[in-house]
Design an enzyme around this catalytic site. Sequence first.
Site, mmCIF file in Angstrom:
data_model
loop_
_atom_site.group_PDB
_atom_site.id
_atom_site.type_symbol
_atom_site.label_atom_id
_atom_site.label_comp_id
_atom_site.label_asym_id
_atom_site.label_seq_id
_atom_site.Cartn_x
_atom_site.Cartn_y
_atom_site.Cartn_z
ATOM 1 N N HIS A 156 0.833 -1.204 0.000
ATOM 2 C CA HIS A 156 0.000 0.000 0.000
ATOM 3 C C HIS A 156 0.872 1.261 0.000
ATOM 4 O O HIS A 156 0.740 2.120 -0.879
ATOM 5 C CB HIS A 156 -0.911 -0.029 1.232
ATOM 6 C CG HIS A 156 -1.850 1.123 1.335
ATOM 7 N ND1 HIS A 156 -3.181 1.030 0.992
ATOM 8 C CD2 HIS A 156 -1.663 2.414 1.711
ATOM 9 C CE1 HIS A 156 -3.760 2.214 1.175
ATOM 10 N NE2 HIS A 156 -2.869 3.070 1.610
ATOM 11 N N GLU A 157 1.776 1.332 0.969
ATOM 12 C CA GLU A 157 2.608 2.543 1.071
ATOM 13 C C GLU A 157 3.547 2.654 -0.131
ATOM 14 O O GLU A 157 3.862 3.753 -0.586
ATOM 15 C CB GLU A 157 3.373 2.566 2.392
ATOM 16 C CG GLU A 157 2.486 2.541 3.657
ATOM 17 C CD GLU A 157 1.392 3.608 3.676
ATOM 18 O OE1 GLU A 157 1.533 4.648 3.009
ATOM 19 O OE2 GLU A 157 0.372 3.381 4.372
ATOM 20 N N HIS A 175 1.775 4.479 -2.866
ATOM 21 C CA HIS A 175 1.848 5.939 -2.669
ATOM 22 C C HIS A 175 3.231 6.453 -3.088
ATOM 23 O O HIS A 175 3.357 7.493 -3.737
ATOM 24 C CB HIS A 175 1.614 6.295 -1.201
ATOM 25 C CG HIS A 175 0.182 6.190 -0.749
ATOM 26 N ND1 HIS A 175 -0.838 6.875 -1.370
ATOM 27 C CD2 HIS A 175 -0.398 5.506 0.275
ATOM 28 C CE1 HIS A 175 -1.994 6.608 -0.736
ATOM 29 N NE2 HIS A 175 -1.750 5.786 0.256
ATOM 30 N N GLU A 203 -4.874 7.395 -3.327
ATOM 31 C CA GLU A 203 -5.338 6.126 -2.741
ATOM 32 C C GLU A 203 -5.607 5.102 -3.845
ATOM 33 O O GLU A 203 -5.462 3.904 -3.624
ATOM 34 C CB GLU A 203 -6.597 6.395 -1.901
ATOM 35 C CG GLU A 203 -6.947 5.310 -0.913
ATOM 36 C CD GLU A 203 -5.940 5.121 0.221
ATOM 37 O OE1 GLU A 203 -4.980 5.904 0.346
ATOM 38 O OE2 GLU A 203 -6.113 4.153 0.985
HETATM 39 ZN ZN ZN Z 1 -3.220 5.166 1.658
#
Ligand code: ZN
Length: 504
Positions: free
Chosen positions: A268-269, A272, A298
């Site tokens: 997830h990170e 980003h 997101e």
């Molecule tokens: Zn996030």
Amino acid sequence: MPDRPAEPNELAELRSRLAEIHDLRRAQEVLFWDQTVMMPPGGGPVRGAQLTTIDRIAHERFVVPEVGRLLDGLASYEESLDYDSDDASLIRTSRRDWEKARRVPADLAAEMVGAAAEAHDIWAKAREENDFASFLPHLERAVELKRRYIDCFEGYAEPYDVLLDDYEPGMKTAEVRAVFDELKASLVPLIAEVASSDEDDGFMRGPFPIDAQHETSLRVIERFGYDPQYFRLDLTVHPFAASSGTQDIRLTTRYTDNDLTSLFTAMHECGHGLYEHGISQTLERTPLCSGVSSALHESQSRLWENIVGRSRPFWNYFYPQVQAAFPDTLRDVEQDAFYRAINRVKPSYIRVDADEATYNLHVILRFELEQELIAGTIALADLPEAWNARFEQYLGIPIPSDTVGVLQDVHWSGGGFGYFPTYTLGNIVSVQIWDKVASELPDLPAQFEAGEFGELHAWLRSNLYVLGRKFTPQETLERVVGGQIDAKPYVRYLTEKLGALAAA
Ligand code: ZN
């Protein structure tokens, strides 16, 4: 080629002012990263003062009339430029930022920062002690300040539009409502149909030695595009991604030895981080050097975490490695059982622990309540009751305490109304973008099975990441997928994936 007017002096002057302000903002981000990753706890009070100082200086330097005069002076030059050029985008976006930033009086902004800082510890204690009443006065103050903030603006259709605009510029409440209503109508029955509680997935509770989790996280994200020359991965309590520029990306994660959440947190990170890393270096040290909105950001964390990281092709490649990394726990666990466990749909109380499908109902609930709070159609004292009733209606389980109900999230204590919807908008957009990539690169699943993610990364980079904040979120999405936000692809994605799991 028509003659282009010579670059006016105002542009160099504007660029240099914006670069300084951007430097301050990025220094602020690195200080924040340091505070949560490196700083001994005793440094808190002084660090708070340092962050406030930088924030004030950056704000003051931006809202001065001189910046407005420079922007006015550049209007005709802007007209002469290609709309898509870096300079036209810089002038256009900075004008919008400037007009917005000037509307909020400095004393109101400072009051909001002060109230948020004060409310944070009260909220944390209230959550721990299941004591909504002690948090109530601070929530009342946060809502009151937000109403005063909304009053700084004009020309909106609904007050909530102003709050949403801080995270999703240009997005209107009515659009979000329409998209969420469509999603909710499909999700509530789908979840009721596919939710399971009887499968044995006790192996997901470990133990998973933390060193092996760290190595495995790095091994996965290195295949996604994490490069130690430009990225770091460190430990924190609440994971996030930060950056001081496109070549310095800071990812954070956390480990507990009784679950494997860290693998998905890292993916997830990393999503980003890949977005920030992929922004055109021509935009470095300008306000265009960041992701375009919370939802688009997101969409990238979710794309890498869920669409890639919870897919069968991904696990066909990685499962043997993960099994080898945690032999004591996973040696006898079939890949299919593992795949089912990481995709299991089961209503639960806490948003951040929710599965891919129920997560959205947690968000829709907050979006609906936030509008009612701001409109004053619900009394704040009645909020827990309203939360619990709606939660049971959507997710089918009763809430046993405010600690795992209305008090679970930090956002409202800090006045962060308007943020929650961007999580689900991100999920929706992630599938729109994925469908587009998959139509152009039909070979991706086979590549994932071979542990190759470079073509996906390159496509996302050249079609989305590189743009930074040059265009509005709507313009950006239009350029990437050729249309506006639409819940249908996401509903189809969840229905197919979860339907197949339930049928098997
Ligand atoms: Zn996030």
